[in-house]
Every structure is written in structure tokens, then in C-alpha cells.
Design an enzyme around this catalytic site. Sequence first.
Site, short mmCIF file in Angstrom:
data_model
loop_
_atom_site.label_atom_id
_atom_site.label_comp_id
_atom_site.label_asym_id
_atom_site.label_seq_id
_atom_site.Cartn_x
_atom_site.Cartn_y
_atom_site.Cartn_z
N GLU A 73 40.62 -28.97 18.55
CA GLU A 73 39.34 -29.16 19.23
C GLU A 73 39.38 -28.63 20.66
OE1 GLU A 73 38.42 -33.29 18.69
OE2 GLU A 73 37.63 -32.94 16.68
N GLU B 258 37.87 -32.59 9.55
CA GLU B 258 37.98 -34.00 9.93
C GLU B 258 36.62 -34.69 9.81
OE1 GLU B 258 39.40 -34.99 13.81
OE2 GLU B 258 40.88 -33.39 13.80
C1 GLA Z 1 39.06 -35.91 16.94
C2 GLA Z 1 40.50 -35.44 16.94
C3 GLA Z 1 41.41 -36.30 16.13
C4 GLA Z 1 41.09 -37.75 16.29
C5 GLA Z 1 39.65 -37.96 15.92
C6 GLA Z 1 39.24 -39.41 15.97
O1 GLA Z 1 38.29 -35.30 16.00
O2 GLA Z 1 40.62 -34.11 16.51
O3 GLA Z 1 42.72 -36.02 16.55
O4 GLA Z 1 41.30 -38.13 17.60
O5 GLA Z 1 38.84 -37.27 16.83
O6 GLA Z 1 37.92 -39.59 15.58
#
Ligand code: GLA
Length: 672
Positions: free
Chosen positions: A153, A312
Site C-alpha cells: 500500500e 485484501e
Molecule cells: C491494510 C494493510 C494490512 C493490514 C490491513 C488491516 O490493508 O495492507 O497490512 O494492516 O490494512 O485492515
Amino acid sequence: MAAQWPVGLDALAYGGDYNPEQWPKTVWREDVRLMREAGVTMVSIGIFTWSLLEPEPGQYDFGWLDHLLDLVHDSGIRVALGTPTVVPPAWFYQRNPEALPVTREGVRLAFGSRGAICHSSAAYQQAIVSIAEQLGRRYGRHPAVALWHVHNEYGVPVSACYCDATAAAFRRWLADRYTTLKELNEAWGTTFWGQTYNSWTQVQPPRLTPTACNPAQQLDWARFTSDELLENFIRERDVLHALSPGIPVTTNFQAALSQCESLDYWAWAREVDVVTNDHYLVAETDRNHINLAMSADITRSLANGRPWLLLEHSTGAVNWQPRNIAKRPGEMGRNSLAHVGRGSDGAMFFQWRASRIGAEKFHSAMLPHAGTESRIWREVVRLGRAIGALAPVRGSRVVADIAMLWDWQSWWAQRLEWRPSVDLDARERADAWYAAAYDRHLTVDFAHPDAELSGYPLVVVPALYTMSESVAANLRRYVEKGGVLVVSCFSGIVDERDVVHPGPYPGALRDVLGLTVDEFTPLLEGERVRLDNGTTADIWAEVITLEGAERIWSYTNGPAAGHPAVTRHTTGRGTAWYVSTCLGQDGLVTVLRQAAADAMLPGRDLPRDIEVVERAGIEGRYLFVINHSDEETTVPVTGPATELLTGENVTAHIQVPAGEVRVVARTIWSER
Ligand code: GLA
């Protein structure tokens, strides 16, 4: 050339971030056994492990990862292997304290969390190349590796750094863009407030200033920041392409997160081999499945319509919102399958096993603290079966009805200080127009304003404050050739340097809309105005003079009382609608219904919160029906067809119980 899908994954992806470094090795075998039980096909590994892989500068420990990759591979599960460059080790910062980012206020952030990175730091840039090389050499041809997951991210939690090294990089970026200082001075309008530069060394990031900082400087800074982070992705990607031939490289986007808009993902999407995305519900908002749909549609559009991958989302509550509302029974499945319906060839989660330690211990997981005797685990296993049954949809493409223009750069510009109203927010309008399309059951593709639009019968411009001449020409061409365009207020106002287009507003769109705006008349906080069709609007109004457009509805009160509020202009072979205020949901739906009629686009008369989206492939068409409501619904289909999750034969209708999902294969929905 690298593949555009995880290599060796001949199913939809199902799994999650797998962080077994938090657990003793005895747990790893159980993990893998349970993964098989759940139908997991791929896991993401290694994203936060730099300090384990390189415990001392230049000394590597790959033993644990060798063992883990072999274990996972032996179970037939594919691996998205992370590069851990979002978490440089403590020793790295001890040696290179200047690699910690500096805020706009001049505060250097500290180690002890994650993502504390100055992307312009030379030491950081060298270090990421070196760790990517180590991983590429060791695992570039490892049979478990299906995909490279670079960093995590980008831009979160910090994107811009205001340190001196970044200032120097900013100047280089500006010199590239403008060549001479004279051009920079012109582009930034530095004659205003006496800001003329006569040496490059005077040019700085937009650090904290006493009052409004030069908007063109801030806009270029935002562009530079996105580009600077992208350079670091490209550095790692190129290393991996060289050392791991054929294996695709990605980084996980957060395409629709309104708090994270520091990256121009249109540019980023061109650089990844597979577009991947993370999405989390804003749990407390009503009907948050609409934001989910929007996120999926944006991601698919970034992928140019090709399948993408949800890397995710969550099985239940997250842990970082003020009140972390748990998902209701069935909600996780609906969420996952809605992403699949909108083009994701899989559904993955953060994370596999819930942590017992660290900042994310109250975040849900596929395997919760409650273990396998839990509702979440049972739903995870059930979803794994559903994902398995949906294998035929792999590679098919979503059939969209309309397009919406989406431009991060315009939003950066509109968000700067001293605009006509703090209440007028580009993202709020984009969300509102998207929700109206959702309620009309229209599937939306998002498009860059420069994109070829002729394939869409209807294009909505929910907010496009910044508009270059070439974009204006693109929209004009689209309408002249027969397209139906719907433009929302405060669009086409400035060019890409944040300079107001000459003449009355909206300079770039006057001719196509057939009107001029004499004056913006923003409303008081909380004020509502009424239109003569009975709907209401807030935040914004305008005094319009018609120059060829027809008046559809007028303001009956407020500062623009008696003036047109919504107009329609027939020009060339097409039609251009203009909505000069922030209509409420009813009004937006009504405009869309009428504009869709102009575009000869039949709506779908389905109940609220029955989500219907179709994917079309070589072998069939797949109609996803997601029932977010509390009542069973019946949706017409053309049969004969098969429902993929239940195996039921379908002839003319599909019944979908409250909260359930059905996927009807090889049929075309009868009312399209
Ligand atoms: C983000 C991160 C993950 C985790 C999630 C939790 O998407 O990429 O590592 O911290 O949030 O919701």
C-alpha cells in the site's frame, strides 16, 4: 514478458496475508492443513519481514523462508511473495536517520510503527534494490512463487516527505517538466503575491506557510509525490523482472479509499503486471456495499477491464476504525462475491491467522482467535467452496453500462484551500453519482478523462474541476458523435495548472453544455434549496444563462431562485446534461433515468439493494445476483442456465434468499 496472472494458479485466488513469522514453526503445519480445508489457493508471504531476512546489514537469514515456501508449495498453494520494503529494519534507520519522513510541519517521524519512509532518500533507494535483488536471486525461480507483491500500500500511512533530499528531488522533477525557471514561474503564476523565483535553489516543497500556499506549487507537489513513489516501485519491479523471468509483479492499491488519494493510480496501473487492490468497508456507514462496488469498479477500470485481484479485505471487523463493527453472518461472502462479480478473479484477506500480539491483534482473520469452532471459520470454509465452484468465471470480463470520469489530479486541485465552498467535495459528488447509478442498477466503468469514450452510451462527469483543452475536446467529440454526457457542477473550471479558463464558467464546457455560469452562489451550511420538480439540493447553486440548452428544472428558492438548475443541450448527434447543484439522491436518480432514456439504455427495475452484475467470457455469461436486502427476491433470467453455487437448473427466474448470492451461468438477463 511477465504473465498477467499469478503463474500456476489455475483457479480463482482464495487466501490471505500469511504472517507465520509471528508463530512457532509447530503452528505452520496446522496452518497449511487448515488452508487446504478452507480451499485456500494462494497466500501472500513476507510483506513485513525485512528485519528477519536481513537481521544485520548485509547478513541474510533465508532459512525460515526456504522452509515456509517449501511447506506451502508441497500443499499445492501458490505464493505471492512480498518484498518487505515498507518496513526497513531498526538498524537501517540508525544508520540512515534521514530516511525517516518529515511532515509538512517539519516534524521527523519516528521508527516503531510501519511505513516511515522518505522515498527520496538515496539510502532507502539503494536498500530496496539490494533486498529485492537478494529475494529475486534466491526465490526468482522458486516453484512456489506465483506473483511478486512489492511493498505494501504505497502512500499509506505517509506519502509526502518535506525534507531537504525530497526538496532536491522535487526541483529535479520540476526542471524536467518545465525546463526553465521562466516556465516554472509562468506555470505557478508567481507574479501573484510576489513569489517569482530567480534561482532553482529557492524552490521548495509546499511547506507550512502563513496562509494559502501557491496552489499550482501544491498541485505539482502532489504529482511529484505520486511519481516519486512510483519510481521506487519501478526500481524493485525491474530487479524482479530481471531475476524472476515471467513472474508478474504487483503492488496492492487502495483504489477507492477516500483517505488515501495521494497516488494517481492511472499512472501506476500502467506499471504493474496484475492490478491488485485492498478494500475495507467503512463499517459504520449505511449501505457500505455501494462503496465496495465502487472500489471494485475503479480497480477493474484501472486494469483496463482485464481481471484484477482483490488482495485484501476482511472476514469481520477491522481494528482501526473508531467502532469496529463486526460483519453480520453472510456479509463476508456477499462482499467477496461482489468483488468477484465486478471482475476480481479471486478474494483474499488480511490475514490468515489472527495475531495475538502487536497493533493488529483485534483485526479479524480467516482463522479467528476463536479457532475453527467459530462462525467466521465455518463461513470461510463455505466461501472457499463457493470460490472453487466459480472457477468457470475466471478470465471473463464485466459488462458495463455507462462510464464515469475519475481523475485524482483534479481532486488534488479541488481540495486545495480557498475554493468557493469547503462543503463542495469532489469525492462526495463522485460517491453520490455512483450511488445513483447503483440504484438504477447500472454497471459503471470509470474512465480517465482522456480515454476513448465512444463505446459508452452514457458518460457521467461527477466532478472534474480541472480540465485541459484536450479533455474538453474529448468530451465535445463524444457528444457530437452521439454520446449522452451528464456533467455535475464545478467542472471544467481550470486547466491543468489551476488557471481559470478564459471567459465565463465553465470555460472548457460552455459550448458543449450550451450555457454560461454568471456566478457561483454557494449555500449556507445546512441550507437546502428546492427545485420545481419537487426535489431538493444543498451546498451549491449557480446563476446560469442558457445559450442553446433547454431548461429542465429550475431553482424555486435560494440565491439562484428562478434560474435553471438542470439543463439539457442537444448538440451534434448527442446530448449534454448539466446539473448545477448538489442534488439529493432522488434528484440524481431522476436525472440518470432521463439521461439513460436519451442514451436508449433501459434501466433495470429491480428492488433496492439487489445487486446485479454480469461477466461475459468465451464460454458463457455469468450473472451475479447479490441480495443485500432482508427479503427474498426473484430476478428474471434467460434460460436454460445453471446456477453455479447450488447446481440448480434455471429457466426463467432465479430466486435469491435474503442475504444470499446466486451466479447464473450461460444466460443473458432478459431485460437488458
Ligand atoms: C491494510 C494493510 C494490512 C493490514 C490491513 C488491516 O490493508 O495492507 O497490512 O494492516 O490494512 O485492515
